[in-house]
Design an enzyme around this catalytic site. Structure first.
Site, PDB file in Angstrom:
ATOM      1  N   LYS A  76     -14.446  12.881 -13.020  1.00  0.00           N
ATOM      2  CA  LYS A  76     -13.077  12.368 -13.000  1.00  0.00           C
ATOM      3  C   LYS A  76     -12.561  12.090 -14.416  1.00  0.00           C
ATOM      4  O   LYS A  76     -11.463  12.510 -14.775  1.00  0.00           O
ATOM      5  CB  LYS A  76     -12.996  11.089 -12.140  1.00  0.00           C
ATOM      6  CG  LYS A  76     -13.363  11.347 -10.686  1.00  0.00           C
ATOM      7  CD  LYS A  76     -13.276  10.095  -9.835  1.00  0.00           C
ATOM      8  CE  LYS A  76     -14.257   9.023 -10.253  1.00  0.00           C
ATOM      9  NZ  LYS A  76     -15.676   9.437 -10.103  1.00  0.00           N
ATOM     10  N   THR A  77     -13.366  11.368 -15.199  1.00  0.00           N
ATOM     11  CA  THR A  77     -12.948  11.084 -16.573  1.00  0.00           C
ATOM     12  C   THR A  77     -12.789  12.392 -17.352  1.00  0.00           C
ATOM     13  O   THR A  77     -11.827  12.582 -18.105  1.00  0.00           O
ATOM     14  CB  THR A  77     -13.980  10.162 -17.260  1.00  0.00           C
ATOM     15  OG1 THR A  77     -14.026   8.931 -16.531  1.00  0.00           O
ATOM     16  CG2 THR A  77     -13.609   9.886 -18.704  1.00  0.00           C
ATOM     17  N   ASP A 121      -8.653   4.253 -15.022  1.00  0.00           N
ATOM     18  CA  ASP A 121      -9.916   4.375 -14.309  1.00  0.00           C
ATOM     19  C   ASP A 121     -10.037   3.208 -13.327  1.00  0.00           C
ATOM     20  O   ASP A 121      -9.465   2.145 -13.559  1.00  0.00           O
ATOM     21  CB  ASP A 121     -11.064   4.320 -15.336  1.00  0.00           C
ATOM     22  CG  ASP A 121     -12.292   5.075 -14.860  1.00  0.00           C
ATOM     23  OD1 ASP A 121     -12.280   5.593 -13.723  1.00  0.00           O
ATOM     24  OD2 ASP A 121     -13.260   5.161 -15.635  1.00  0.00           O
ATOM     25  N   THR A 170     -13.406   5.695  -7.178  1.00  0.00           N
ATOM     26  CA  THR A 170     -14.539   6.107  -6.363  1.00  0.00           C
ATOM     27  C   THR A 170     -14.280   5.715  -4.911  1.00  0.00           C
ATOM     28  O   THR A 170     -15.048   6.064  -4.029  1.00  0.00           O
ATOM     29  CB  THR A 170     -15.830   5.398  -6.834  1.00  0.00           C
ATOM     30  OG1 THR A 170     -15.545   4.007  -6.981  1.00  0.00           O
ATOM     31  CG2 THR A 170     -16.301   5.942  -8.170  1.00  0.00           C
ATOM     32  N   ARG A 229     -23.506  14.385 -13.885  1.00  0.00           N
ATOM     33  CA  ARG A 229     -24.012  13.375 -14.807  1.00  0.00           C
ATOM     34  C   ARG A 229     -25.527  13.246 -14.663  1.00  0.00           C
ATOM     35  O   ARG A 229     -26.243  13.122 -15.647  1.00  0.00           O
ATOM     36  CB  ARG A 229     -23.355  12.019 -14.553  1.00  0.00           C
ATOM     37  CG  ARG A 229     -24.021  10.904 -15.395  1.00  0.00           C
ATOM     38  CD  ARG A 229     -23.399   9.554 -15.174  1.00  0.00           C
ATOM     39  NE  ARG A 229     -22.043   9.520 -15.682  1.00  0.00           N
ATOM     40  CZ  ARG A 229     -21.048   8.899 -15.075  1.00  0.00           C
ATOM     41  NH1 ARG A 229     -21.254   8.285 -13.933  1.00  0.00           N
ATOM     42  NH2 ARG A 229     -19.850   8.911 -15.612  1.00  0.00           N
TER      43      ARG A 229
HETATM   44  N1  LIG Z   1     -17.444  20.271 -13.665  1.00  0.00           N
HETATM   45  C1  LIG Z   1     -18.248  19.921 -14.669  1.00  0.00           C
HETATM   46  N2  LIG Z   1     -18.792  20.847 -15.477  1.00  0.00           N
HETATM   47  C2  LIG Z   1     -19.626  20.461 -16.457  1.00  0.00           C
HETATM   48  N3  LIG Z   1     -19.973  19.200 -16.738  1.00  0.00           N
HETATM   49  C3  LIG Z   1     -19.452  18.235 -15.975  1.00  0.00           C
HETATM   50  C4  LIG Z   1     -18.565  18.540 -14.914  1.00  0.00           C
HETATM   51  N4  LIG Z   1     -18.191  17.389 -14.315  1.00  0.00           N
HETATM   52  C5  LIG Z   1     -18.821  16.406 -14.982  1.00  0.00           C
HETATM   53  N5  LIG Z   1     -19.586  16.898 -15.968  1.00  0.00           N
HETATM   54  C6  LIG Z   1     -20.427  16.119 -16.880  1.00  0.00           C
HETATM   55  O1  LIG Z   1     -20.867  14.955 -16.197  1.00  0.00           O
HETATM   56  C7  LIG Z   1     -20.688  13.787 -16.977  1.00  0.00           C
HETATM   57  C8  LIG Z   1     -20.004  12.743 -16.152  1.00  0.00           C
HETATM   58  O2  LIG Z   1     -18.661  13.126 -15.873  1.00  0.00           O
HETATM   59  P1  LIG Z   1     -17.489  12.032 -15.826  1.00  0.00           P
HETATM   60  O3  LIG Z   1     -17.746  10.944 -16.804  1.00  0.00           O
HETATM   61  O4  LIG Z   1     -16.214  12.775 -15.964  1.00  0.00           O
HETATM   62  O5  LIG Z   1     -17.645  11.463 -14.353  1.00  0.00           O
HETATM   63  P2  LIG Z   1     -16.730  10.412 -13.582  1.00  0.00           P
HETATM   64  O6  LIG Z   1     -16.341  11.041 -12.289  1.00  0.00           O
HETATM   65  O7  LIG Z   1     -15.648   9.930 -14.459  1.00  0.00           O
HETATM   66  O8  LIG Z   1     -17.753   9.231 -13.275  1.00  0.00           O
HETATM   67  P3  LIG Z   1     -17.442   7.659 -13.035  1.00  0.00           P
HETATM   68  O9  LIG Z   1     -16.911   7.507 -11.643  1.00  0.00           O
HETATM   69  O10 LIG Z   1     -18.793   7.006 -13.167  1.00  0.00           O
HETATM   70  O11 LIG Z   1     -16.487   7.209 -14.101  1.00  0.00           O
HETATM   71  C9  LIG Z   1     -19.894  14.205 -18.213  1.00  0.00           C
HETATM   72  O12 LIG Z   1     -20.692  13.998 -19.341  1.00  0.00           O
HETATM   73  C10 LIG Z   1     -19.647  15.692 -18.094  1.00  0.00           C
HETATM   74  O13 LIG Z   1     -20.185  16.342 -19.200  1.00  0.00           O
HETATM   75 MG   LIG Z   2     -15.334   8.076 -15.328  1.00  0.00          MG
END
Ligand SMILES: Nc1ncnc2c1ncn2[C@@H]1O[C@H](COP(=O)(O)OP(=O)(O)OP(=O)(O)O)[C@@H](O)[C@H]1O
Ligand SMILES: [Mg+2]
Length: 357
Positions: A76-77, A121, A170, A229
């Site tokens: 998401k981030t 977020d 989430t 992740r």
């Molecule tokens: N589609 C993707 N392709 C490659 N790498 C990804 C992908 N999605 C996420 N990642 C990797 O996974 C890690 C976590 O992603 P991210 O921080 O965006 O998750 P999030 O959904 O924001 O999690 P949270 O809910 O904990 O904030 C990042 O370091 C990123 O490099």
């Molecule tokens: Mg995030």
């Protein structure tokens, strides 16, 4: 880019598995895909988002507000930053818990530049008054700033430049409908397929300058709980092992042996997941047992069991949440190599080779 400390801290708390450290966060940032083409998987979301952004660019307009929902670590981030990059717009990052008062939000909104992306977020954790201010800001690009108190208080309307709100949660179910309805586009992120995670592992290995074979990548992907992740985290631990115990190259055997050391089993269960399952089976005969009792039995907080271990166990069909309590499924007994009470088979066959080394 404007990093908000609170966002960092809360993101770290919610990392699946072990606690994230500074290194984790730094590497995570380095491994983030920078544009939609680099973003692996989530085909539908990518296609839809691509259309939304292209159309906005063609009109020379600011993109519609976007809501991203999905489990921790699914991207998401990362997507919020990609949205800003694709729109060639600056991004401001904050989070629901960081906005305690409507005034905090007013300050952020009124300092946005035209076209800026505001990433909010954990949007489900915003305070009620801030939420109501956000409704108006999203719809009319206007906020009412209240000056003074009591009967003499007056609302001073403040025009805002057009901006794109990207909200992440989430828990989409916790968003009030009026807020949810103000997003022009909602993307629900799914867990990743093993083949997609394998691509994530290969991409990250290349960025980290680690040599890895297809089978090694598949081994890591298969134990990553559908979550990029976790795939990245496991890759780094396996890299450590490969450097110390072998020639640095990650093969299937190396990946498997390394993950056994870190107590991540063949199905991706970690120490906590297995402790919960074992307590459920060995102490409570498979349940039903209440969440609090189960948490005490494994020496963890109720929330940790409920939010960290259970979602994955439920998704894997190993545990069920019923009105009477937590219940183990037949697959849980099989996974731990135990025999359910009252079953015909004589005695437990002992622990299987869970780590598949
Ligand atoms: N589609 C993707 N392709 C490659 N790498 C990804 C992908 N999605 C996420 N990642 C990797 O996974 C890690 C976590 O992603 P991210 O921080 O965006 O998750 P999030 O959904 O924001 O999690 P949270 O809910 O904990 O904030 C990042 O370091 C990123 O490099
Ligand atoms: Mg995030």
């Amino acid at each position: 880019m404007n990093w908000d400390d609170t966002t960092d801290a809360t993101a770290a708390e919610r990392l699946v598995g072990s606690v994230a450290d500074r290194e984790d966060q730094a590497v995570e940032a380095a491994l983030r895909p920078k544009d939609l083409d680099e973003f692996i998987g989530q085909e539908k979301v990518r296609e839809q988002l691509d259309l939304v952004l292209r159309a906005a660019r063609a009109r020379g307009a600011t993109a519609d507000h976007v809501l991203l929902s999905g489990a921790p670590g699914l991207g998401k981030t990362t997507l919020s930053m990609i949205i800003a990059a694709e729109m060639e717009a600056p991004i401001r990052i904050t989070s629901g818990p960081a906005i305690q008062h409507a005034g905090d939000l007013a300050a952020i909104l009124s300092s946005l530049q035209e076209g800026e992306v505001l990433f909010l977020d954990e949007i489900h954790r915003m305070s009620r008054p801030a939420e109501e201010m956000l409704y108006m800001a999203m719809e009319d690009f206007r906020v009412d700033v209240i000056v003074g108190k009591g009967p003499g208080a007056t609302a001073i309307p403040l025009e805002l430049p057009p901006f794109t709100l990207v909200g992440a949660t989430t828990r989409a179910g916790l968003l009030p409908p009026p807020l949810r309805d103000r997003f022009g586009f909602t993307a629900h992120m799914e867990f990743y397929e093993p083949a997609e995670l394998q691509r994530v592992v290969h991409r990250s290995a290349a960025l980290l300058d680690v040599e890895i074979g297809a089978e090694g990548a598949a081994e890591i992907a298969g134990r990553s709980r559908g979550t990029p992740r976790i795939a990245n985290r496991l890759l780094r631990r396996v890299r450590d092992y490969a450097q110390v115990k072998a020639d640095g190259v990650i093969t299937r055997e190396i990946a498997s042996a390394a993950l056994a050391v870190y107590e991540v089993d063949a199905r991706g269960l970690d120490r906590l997941d297995r402790a919960v399952l074992e307590a459920l089976l060995k102490l409570f005969g498979g349940g039903p047992v209440g969440l609090s009792t189960l948490a005490v039995a494994v020496g963890e907080e109720r929330e940790t069991v409920e939010e960290v271990a259970e979602p994955f166990l439920v998704r894997e069909g190993l545990l069920a949440r019923t009105p009477r309590g937590r219940v183990a499924t037949p697959a849980a007994w099989a996974h731990l190599g135990l025999t359910p009470p009252g079953s015909a088979a004589g005695g437990g066959s002992g622990q299987q080779d869970l780590f598949g080394a």
